[in-house]
Design an enzyme around this catalytic site. Structure first.
Site, short mmCIF file in Angstrom:
data_model
loop_
_atom_site.label_atom_id
_atom_site.label_comp_id
_atom_site.label_asym_id
_atom_site.label_seq_id
_atom_site.Cartn_x
_atom_site.Cartn_y
_atom_site.Cartn_z
N CYS A 46 -31.78 -8.87 40.93
CA CYS A 46 -31.13 -10.19 41.00
C CYS A 46 -30.76 -10.57 42.43
CB CYS A 46 -29.88 -10.20 40.13
SG CYS A 46 -30.25 -9.75 38.45
N HIS A 93 -24.81 -15.55 42.31
CA HIS A 93 -25.77 -15.13 41.28
C HIS A 93 -25.22 -15.55 39.92
CE1 HIS A 93 -28.38 -12.91 38.78
NE2 HIS A 93 -27.60 -11.86 38.59
N ASN A 132 -28.96 -15.71 32.90
CA ASN A 132 -29.24 -14.93 34.10
C ASN A 132 -30.75 -14.86 34.29
OD1 ASN A 132 -29.66 -12.98 36.02
ND2 ASN A 132 -28.24 -11.49 35.14
N1 ACO Z 1 -22.41 -10.78 20.28
C1 ACO Z 1 -21.32 -10.31 19.65
N2 ACO Z 1 -20.73 -9.14 19.98
C2 ACO Z 1 -21.28 -8.45 21.01
C3 ACO Z 1 -22.40 -8.90 21.70
C4 ACO Z 1 -22.99 -10.11 21.29
N3 ACO Z 1 -24.07 -10.62 21.89
N4 ACO Z 1 -22.70 -8.00 22.67
C5 ACO Z 1 -21.78 -7.03 22.59
N5 ACO Z 1 -20.93 -7.30 21.60
C6 ACO Z 1 -19.77 -6.53 21.15
C7 ACO Z 1 -19.85 -5.09 21.56
O1 ACO Z 1 -20.62 -4.36 20.63
C8 ACO Z 1 -18.41 -4.69 21.54
O2 ACO Z 1 -18.02 -4.42 20.22
P1 ACO Z 1 -17.07 -3.19 19.86
O3 ACO Z 1 -15.78 -3.50 20.59
O4 ACO Z 1 -16.97 -3.25 18.40
O5 ACO Z 1 -17.78 -2.00 20.41
C9 ACO Z 1 -17.67 -5.96 21.97
O6 ACO Z 1 -18.61 -7.03 21.79
C10 ACO Z 1 -17.21 -5.95 23.40
O7 ACO Z 1 -18.24 -5.47 24.20
P2 ACO Z 1 -18.05 -5.34 25.74
O8 ACO Z 1 -19.29 -4.77 26.33
O9 ACO Z 1 -16.73 -4.71 26.04
O10 ACO Z 1 -17.91 -6.87 26.15
P3 ACO Z 1 -17.61 -7.44 27.56
O11 ACO Z 1 -16.39 -8.26 27.49
O12 ACO Z 1 -17.72 -6.42 28.66
O13 ACO Z 1 -18.85 -8.43 27.75
C11 ACO Z 1 -20.95 -8.50 28.87
C12 ACO Z 1 -20.16 -7.91 27.73
C13 ACO Z 1 -21.05 -9.98 28.67
C14 ACO Z 1 -22.35 -7.88 28.87
C15 ACO Z 1 -20.23 -8.20 30.21
O14 ACO Z 1 -19.91 -6.84 30.28
C16 ACO Z 1 -21.04 -8.57 31.39
O15 ACO Z 1 -21.31 -9.72 31.63
N6 ACO Z 1 -21.43 -7.57 32.19
C17 ACO Z 1 -22.23 -7.82 33.36
C18 ACO Z 1 -23.59 -8.05 32.92
C19 ACO Z 1 -24.40 -8.61 34.00
O16 ACO Z 1 -24.04 -9.56 34.62
N7 ACO Z 1 -25.54 -7.99 34.23
C20 ACO Z 1 -26.46 -8.41 35.14
C21 ACO Z 1 -25.97 -8.24 36.57
S1 ACO Z 1 -27.18 -7.70 37.64
C22 ACO Z 1 -28.49 -8.50 37.21
O17 ACO Z 1 -28.37 -9.65 37.02
C23 ACO Z 1 -29.77 -7.81 37.04
#
Ligand code: ACO
Length: 333
Positions: A121, A260, A290
């Site tokens: 990214c 980003h 993204n």
């Molecule tokens: N729909 C519903 N529930 C979901 C989903 C979904 N799509 N995805 C995950 N969940 C659930 C999980 O299973 C979890 O459930 P549990 O508590 O029963 O285990 C709950 O939601 C919370 O999950 P978390 O991972 O704690 O959620 P978080 O608030 O961290 O959000 C997210 C997840 C959006 C992926 C976040 O961590 C994030 O944005 N991280 C960075 C990701 C990113 O930007 N990556 C790319 C950067 S580098 C690049 O671009 C290559």
């Protein structure tokens, strides 16, 4: 073709921009029918509403070529004027030849050298910095910089934790010697300690594609979301501060920050950490998700098209991605 002899330039700047996203739109509502998720969860956790997904047989070079044609038109240049193409992508059409060579052929840039650059990214900023060196030394005059990915082809569409986050797209910029303004400073960094946090394990030399890798879904993108989240916030904020300091530009002077476009909450946390006004931050992730290497390129292009960036404005690009890698750039438009 060999390099032309050009005068050494004090700075490089962007002469034209363009972007392209595939026709097909995949909304949060569509995803509700595919995995156990909800529009509400995706919006509140990420800010994303919809994303564009490439069609069957539509590769990264196809999206890139269209973005490049638009950038050439914006710069009022012909494809023949391009001396070098740098394609930042992690999803080239195929392992070889390079995506840049397919782009070169598609747009008819018959005088251009061409290579790919992989920095996930952060690819667009990495490629801009690479291009800047060619322009400043006079080795090349007009460099076409592409940030593009068809990341959907590496997404497990049954994995709700990743499939809601990404979209496909391409952005292009033409870097030339700058009469005024241009790139003022840049910062690039990496930390390979975190290679496991965001990766596609199979399909490379370490684990070539096999029936087993397909069965185990090893050729899909896997991510430790919450850890990436924390490191992204810290990495982007530090890179931006460092780039501003290097350029001698105060954050109050910045007209527009282009981060980003991974997640609205990451962007909010970055600007909060920096004490940067939210209204100066450009966000379009609600429409595209993204788009990986394309993200900053598309956002920069849209910000200019929407009149958010005007001549003489100081702007900052901030990126972060798998590796981990990060990059920030200060420019005067
Ligand atoms: N729909 C519903 N529930 C979901 C989903 C979904 N799509 N995805 C995950 N969940 C659930 C999980 O299973 C979890 O459930 P549990 O508590 O029963 O285990 C709950 O939601 C919370 O999950 P978390 O991972 O704690 O959620 P978080 O608030 O961290 O959000 C997210 C997840 C959006 C992926 C976040 O961590 C994030 O944005 N991280 C960075 C990701 C990113 O930007 N990556 C790319 C950067 S580098 C690049 O671009 C290559």
């Amino acid at each position: 073709m060999t390099a032309k002899s050009n005068p050494v330039s004090a700075r490089a700047g962007i002469a034209g921009l363009g972007f392209y996203v595939p026709q097909r739109v995949l909304s949060n509502r569509d995803l509700e029918k595919m995995v156990e998720t909800s529009d509400e969860w995706i919006r509140t956790r990420t800010g994303i509403v919809e994303r564009h997904i490439a069609g069957q047989g539509e590769g990264t070079s196809d999206l890139s070529a269209e973005a490049a044609r638009r950038a050439l038109a914006d710069a009022r240049m012909k494809a023949e004027d391009i001396d070098l193409i740098i394609a930042a992508t992690t999803t080239p059409d195929m392992p070889l030849p390079s995506c840049a060579c397919f782009i070169q052929e598609k747009i008819g840039a018959k005088n251009a050298a061409a290579f790919d650059l992989g920095a996930a990214c952060a690819g667009f900023v990495y490629a801009l910095v690479a291009a800047e060196q060619f322009v400043k030394t006079g080795f090349y005059r007009n460099v076409l910089v592409i940030g593009a990915d068809v990341i959907s082809s590496f997404i497990d569409w049954t994995d709700r934790s990743t499939c809601v986050l990404f979209g496909d797209g391409a952005g292009a910029a033409i870097l030339t010697p700058a009469g005024s303004g241009g790139i003022l400073s840049s910062v690039l960094g990496s930390d390979g300690h975190y290679t496991d946090l965001l990766k596609i394990s199979a399909g490379g030399s370490k684990m070539p594609a096999s029936p087993e890798t397909v069965t185990h879904k090893d050729h899909y993108l896997k991510m430790s979301g919450s850890e990436v989240f924390k490191l992204a916030v810290r990495g982007m904020a530090e890179a931006v501060n460092e780039a501003l300091e290097k350029a001698g530009v105060k954050k109050e002077e910045v007209k527009c920050l282009i981060p980003h476009q991974a997640n609205q909450r990451i962007i909010d946390a970055v600007v909060e950490r920096m004490g940067f006004p939210k209204e100066k931050v450009f966000v379009n992730l609600q429409k595209y998700g993204n788009t990986s290497s394309a993200s900053c390129a598309i956002a920069l292009c849209e910000a200019v098209q929407e009149g958010k960036i005007k001549k003489k404005d100081k702007i900052v690009l901030a990126t972060f991605g798998s590796g981990l890698v990060w990059g920030a750039m200060v420019m005067e438009w």
